[in-house]
Design an enzyme around this catalytic site. Structure first.
Site, PDB file in Angstrom:
ATOM      1  N   CYS A 192       6.426   0.023   7.208  1.00 37.21           N
ATOM      2  CA  CYS A 192       6.010   1.159   6.398  1.00 37.21           C
ATOM      3  C   CYS A 192       7.123   1.489   5.415  1.00 37.21           C
ATOM      4  CB  CYS A 192       5.717   2.357   7.312  1.00 37.21           C
ATOM      5  SG  CYS A 192       5.198   3.842   6.440  1.00 37.21           S
ATOM      6  N   LEU A 193       6.739   1.809   4.186  1.00 37.31           N
ATOM      7  CA  LEU A 193       7.743   2.172   3.184  1.00 37.31           C
ATOM      8  C   LEU A 193       8.460   3.469   3.547  1.00 37.31           C
ATOM      9  CD1 LEU A 193       5.767   1.238  -0.052  1.00 37.31           C
ATOM     10  CD2 LEU A 193       7.513  -0.104   1.166  1.00 37.31           C
TER      11      LEU A 193
ATOM     12  N   HIS B  35      -2.095   7.434   7.258  1.00 36.87           N
ATOM     13  CA  HIS B  35      -1.161   8.305   6.531  1.00 36.87           C
ATOM     14  C   HIS B  35      -1.855   9.584   6.063  1.00 36.87           C
ATOM     15  CE1 HIS B  35       2.734   6.461   6.257  1.00 36.87           C
ATOM     16  NE2 HIS B  35       2.247   5.320   5.796  1.00 36.87           N
TER      17      HIS B  35
ATOM     18  N   HIS C  70      -3.867   1.479   7.931  1.00 36.33           N
ATOM     19  CA  HIS C  70      -2.535   2.086   7.837  1.00 36.33           C
ATOM     20  C   HIS C  70      -2.533   3.237   6.820  1.00 36.33           C
ATOM     21  CE1 HIS C  70       2.006   1.658   7.799  1.00 36.33           C
ATOM     22  NE2 HIS C  70       1.817   2.275   6.640  1.00 36.33           N
ATOM     23  N   GLU C  71      -3.091   2.988   5.631  1.00 32.45           N
ATOM     24  CA  GLU C  71      -3.088   4.022   4.587  1.00 32.45           C
ATOM     25  C   GLU C  71      -3.997   5.191   4.968  1.00 32.45           C
ATOM     26  OE1 GLU C  71      -0.665   3.830   2.652  1.00 32.45           O
ATOM     27  OE2 GLU C  71      -0.264   1.709   2.985  1.00 32.45           O
TER      28      GLU C  71
ATOM     29  N   GLN D  10       3.266   9.871   0.940  1.00 33.48           N
ATOM     30  CA  GLN D  10       4.525   9.131   1.005  1.00 33.48           C
ATOM     31  C   GLN D  10       5.406   9.410  -0.211  1.00 33.48           C
ATOM     32  OE1 GLN D  10       2.498   5.219   2.217  1.00 33.48           O
ATOM     33  NE2 GLN D  10       4.564   5.087   3.076  1.00 33.48           N
TER      34      GLN D  10
ATOM     35  N   GLY E  21       0.843  -1.182   0.000  1.00 31.93           N
ATOM     36  CA  GLY E  21       0.000   0.000   0.000  1.00 31.93           C
ATOM     37  C   GLY E  21       0.883   1.239   0.000  1.00 31.93           C
TER      38      GLY E  21
END
Length: 184
Positions: A107-108, A153, A149-150, A64, A59
């Site tokens: 997380c990226l 963000h 999670h997204e 991000q 995701g």
């Protein structure tokens, strides 16, 4: 299945964008609603898929990649290995319930760092597609974790904001020590 073969693979014409990392102000402020549903939104979504795949994620939220708009993409399995692929514009987490599960989360924007993070086992997100069509996405297990999670963000939060005590201290210490660390 033949119809799927005729569609381009998401991200196949996208450009990989630079990832915003923990400490970047764009990650820590709520994102703005999308109001322009033109070609720039389609390009952003395509680039987000390319970036997510390059980083081997499941995701990715627009902030991000430095764009403070309410958009995220996903290509994520659930706990039964059913693949969920798509995007949501102007998403709202309308339901998050069921049991709370503390599971590993990464997380990226914090590459290489994971921590046991509590999330509900079921989530429902409503929004629209890049074409402005209403969409409702339901997920359980790992996919529910991804949806929550997204959405976090897009509200200006990262998963470490949900941690407490020793888990939080360890994750932030690891982030400061990482080659990319800049948690100031």
């Amino acid at each position: 299945m033949a119809a799927m073969r005729n569609r381009p693979i998401p991200g196949s014409s996208g450009l990989v964008r630079t990832m915003s990392l923990l400490g970047d102000p764009v990650l820590h402020a709520p994102c703005e609603p999308v109001t322009d549903f033109g070609p720039s939104l389609a390009r952003l979504i395509e680039d987000m898929f390319a970036t997510m795949y390059e980083a081997q994620g499941v995701g990715l939220a627009a902030n991000q990649v430095g764009v403070p708009l309410r958009v995220f993409v996903f290509d994520c399995p659930d706990d039964e290995d059913v693949r969920h692929l798509g995007h949501v514009v102007n998403p709202t987490l309308v339901e998050a319930d069921g049991i709370t599960v503390r599971g590993p989360e990464g997380c990226l924007s914090l590459p290489g760092i994971e921590a046991g993070t509590p999330r509900f086992d079921r989530a429902v997100v409503e929004g629209v597609t890049a074409d402005g069509e209403p969409v409702r996405i339901s997920g359980t297990g790992f996919f529910a974790r991804c949806l929550q999670h997204e959405c976090d963000h897009l509200e200006g939060a990262v998963y470490t904001d949900r941690l407490t005590g020793l888990r939080k201290a360890r994750a932030l210490r690891a982030a400061r020590r990482a080659p990319w660390g800049r948690t100031g």
